[in-house]
Design a protein around this motif. Structure first.
Motif, PDB file in Angstrom:
ATOM      1  N   ASN A  19      11.390   5.597  -7.608  1.00 25.02           N
ATOM      2  CA  ASN A  19      10.833   4.925  -6.446  1.00 25.02           C
ATOM      3  C   ASN A  19      11.198   5.673  -5.167  1.00 25.02           C
ATOM      4  OD1 ASN A  19       9.618   3.105  -4.769  1.00 25.02           O
ATOM      5  ND2 ASN A  19      11.039   1.431  -5.180  1.00 25.02           N
ATOM      6  N   GLU A  22       9.128   8.869  -5.061  1.00 25.19           N
ATOM      7  CA  GLU A  22       7.738   8.532  -4.743  1.00 25.19           C
ATOM      8  C   GLU A  22       7.570   8.235  -3.257  1.00 25.19           C
ATOM      9  OE1 GLU A  22       3.760   7.911  -6.072  1.00 25.19           O
ATOM     10  OE2 GLU A  22       5.483   8.653  -7.181  1.00 25.19           O
ATOM     11  N   CYS A  23       8.501   7.484  -2.682  1.00 25.20           N
ATOM     12  CA  CYS A  23       8.394   7.118  -1.263  1.00 25.20           C
ATOM     13  C   CYS A  23       8.603   8.315  -0.344  1.00 25.20           C
ATOM     14  CB  CYS A  23       9.407   6.032  -0.937  1.00 25.20           C
ATOM     15  SG  CYS A  23       9.009   4.447  -1.690  1.00 25.20           S
ATOM     16  N   TYR A  26       5.536  11.112  -1.111  1.00 22.09           N
ATOM     17  CA  TYR A  26       4.153  10.660  -1.219  1.00 22.09           C
ATOM     18  C   TYR A  26       3.281  11.163  -0.070  1.00 22.09           C
ATOM     19  CZ  TYR A  26       0.338   7.544  -2.436  1.00 22.09           C
ATOM     20  OH  TYR A  26      -0.861   7.042  -2.806  1.00 22.09           O
TER      21      TYR A  26
END
Length: 78
Positions: A19, A22-23, A26
């Motif tokens: 997570n 991804e953050c 992204y």
């Protein structure tokens, strides 16, 4: 793609790390396209069209072809 992010498991501790990755990363693709577009604004005042494409071929296409053949050779022999 960060596949483990999209396949959530409540028992897997790796999801929190996925997570965060991804953050943080992204935004990279949209920012790449925005910077590329900003670099192309009024490029015809700096270069002719022929000179522009010659530079792009030398910087992008030739290395792509060379590394593709090297990757293919590596994959074939190993």
């Amino acid at each position: 793609m960060n596949d483990c992010f999209w396949q959530f498991s409540s028992t897997g501790r790796y999801w929190i790390t996925a997570n965060m990755i991804e953050c943080v990363f992204y935004f990279a693709v949209p920012v790449f396209f925005m910077i590329s577009g900003a670099m192309l604004i009024d490029f015809n005042k700096k270069y002719s069209l022929r000179e522009y494409f010659t530079k792009r071929i030398n910087k992008a296409l030739i290395p792509y072809i060379v590394w593709s053949f090297l990757g293919l050779a590596f994959q074939t022999w190993y």
